[in-house]
Scaffold this active site. Sequence first.
Site, PDB file in Angstrom:
ATOM      1  N   HIS A 135      -8.081  -3.334   3.883  1.00  0.00           N
ATOM      2  CA  HIS A 135      -7.437  -2.007   3.870  1.00  0.00           C
ATOM      3  C   HIS A 135      -8.029  -1.155   2.750  1.00  0.00           C
ATOM      4  O   HIS A 135      -8.374   0.021   2.937  1.00  0.00           O
ATOM      5  CB  HIS A 135      -5.930  -2.183   3.694  1.00  0.00           C
ATOM      6  CG  HIS A 135      -5.178  -0.976   3.214  1.00  0.00           C
ATOM      7  ND1 HIS A 135      -5.268  -0.509   1.919  1.00  0.00           N
ATOM      8  CD2 HIS A 135      -4.309  -0.148   3.836  1.00  0.00           C
ATOM      9  CE1 HIS A 135      -4.502   0.549   1.766  1.00  0.00           C
ATOM     10  NE2 HIS A 135      -3.902   0.793   2.914  1.00  0.00           N
ATOM     11  N   ASN A 136      -8.182  -1.738   1.562  1.00  0.00           N
ATOM     12  CA  ASN A 136      -8.725  -1.007   0.425  1.00  0.00           C
ATOM     13  C   ASN A 136     -10.195  -0.646   0.644  1.00  0.00           C
ATOM     14  O   ASN A 136     -10.653   0.407   0.196  1.00  0.00           O
ATOM     15  CB  ASN A 136      -8.573  -1.829  -0.855  1.00  0.00           C
ATOM     16  CG  ASN A 136      -7.126  -1.951  -1.294  1.00  0.00           C
ATOM     17  OD1 ASN A 136      -6.235  -1.373  -0.688  1.00  0.00           O
ATOM     18  ND2 ASN A 136      -6.890  -2.717  -2.346  1.00  0.00           N
ATOM     19  N   GLU A 175     -10.274   2.294   2.856  1.00  0.00           N
ATOM     20  CA  GLU A 175      -9.884   3.460   2.049  1.00  0.00           C
ATOM     21  C   GLU A 175     -11.100   4.064   1.346  1.00  0.00           C
ATOM     22  O   GLU A 175     -11.273   5.286   1.333  1.00  0.00           O
ATOM     23  CB  GLU A 175      -8.838   3.031   1.024  1.00  0.00           C
ATOM     24  CG  GLU A 175      -8.414   4.117   0.052  1.00  0.00           C
ATOM     25  CD  GLU A 175      -7.556   3.566  -1.068  1.00  0.00           C
ATOM     26  OE1 GLU A 175      -7.548   4.180  -2.150  1.00  0.00           O
ATOM     27  OE2 GLU A 175      -6.905   2.516  -0.878  1.00  0.00           O
ATOM     28  N   SER A 224       0.829  -1.206   0.000  1.00  0.00           N
ATOM     29  CA  SER A 224       0.000   0.000   0.000  1.00  0.00           C
ATOM     30  C   SER A 224       0.862   1.254   0.000  1.00  0.00           C
ATOM     31  O   SER A 224       1.908   1.295   0.637  1.00  0.00           O
ATOM     32  CB  SER A 224      -0.925   0.030   1.224  1.00  0.00           C
ATOM     33  OG  SER A 224      -1.683   1.231   1.243  1.00  0.00           O
TER      34      SER A 224
END
Length: 377
Positions: A189-190, A193, A131
């Site tokens: 995580h994405n 985001e 990332s």
Amino acid sequence: MAVTRIGLAGLAVMGQNLALNIAEKGFPISVYNRTTSKVDETVQRAKVEGNLPVYGYHDPASFVNSIQKPRVVIMLVKAGAPVDQTIATLAAHLEQGDCIIDGGNEWYENTERREKAMEERGLLYLGMGVSGGEEGARNGPSLMPGGSFEAYKYIEDILLKVAAQVPDSGPCVTYIGKGGSGNFVKMVHNGIEYGDMQLIAEAYDVLKSVGKLTNSELQQVFSEWNKGELLSFLIEITADIFSIKDDQGDGYLVDKVLDKTGMKGTRKWTVQQAAELSVAAPTIEASLDSRFLSGLKDERVEAAKIFQGDFSSNLPVDKAQLIEDVRQALYASKIFSYAQGMNIIKAKSMEKGWSLNLGELARIWKGGCIIKVVSFK
């Protein structure tokens, strides 16, 4: 022939930048790409950016043989079939005990399938989330390797230096866990985001529509927010965009961006996993829904002809109070988004027996990555 410490296959911008980062940290690296011009381009960049120890190869056999044993090769290619094709190309020249690392955004079950297939051939395999985008890859990303612990130990010294460095918590990398856990954590995580970006967009809309803030005022507000508990990469770049003038016309660029966007697979997977695990993730889910709705541009234009009028309030507004209220709401909502993501990871960890350390995940997300928030402990 040079004997290098590690190899990297796949030289789009992310691959090039990660290779240069590794070389800059003192580790000679071999690079390979099916389109050979990308190899030459990377080697030339290495010369320009400080005569870095990057060695290019146009054929897979020479590439693999240039790496010290046990060999470690990072792949940065498009998820899916290209990964399998690259593995087949590399594995034909690798030997027992060598290691392949997939640094792309891959579906975690594909990583587990490949790890088992490689194990049958005597090879080690890691799925590693990366990332930070292009800038992170070059200057220090957040890294999420999962799979073979033995493979991780092969390159731990490299990853500790290549990862983003946070003064009070160390390198933004840790061994995530077994199987496809590294890719799963990067997937969530994405999703976080997307939730974060949606919250920022809604904060902007309230300040602009209700508070009537100008772009100059918005730039000042977001810049000030980025000095406090909202300090983060996404707040920083949001502040920056408000100052960008349209270089092909009058006004500001932000006012001319088409209100239509798409989405990528990892975010959809996050919402699907939340549903399958019976984990509530309303912020992440709403961010995906908003993107679906934004894609209905033609329908929204037609609807606007029916629902005409100015729906913003014309009542007097205390700007200072509104800005503070929105700041607090945004901070609280960001915490909720992260908590939802952590709950998805926790549930999956329990289902798969991964024993993931959520505190370590929070630590490695304090720098390098798109969702870095320094104030989260």
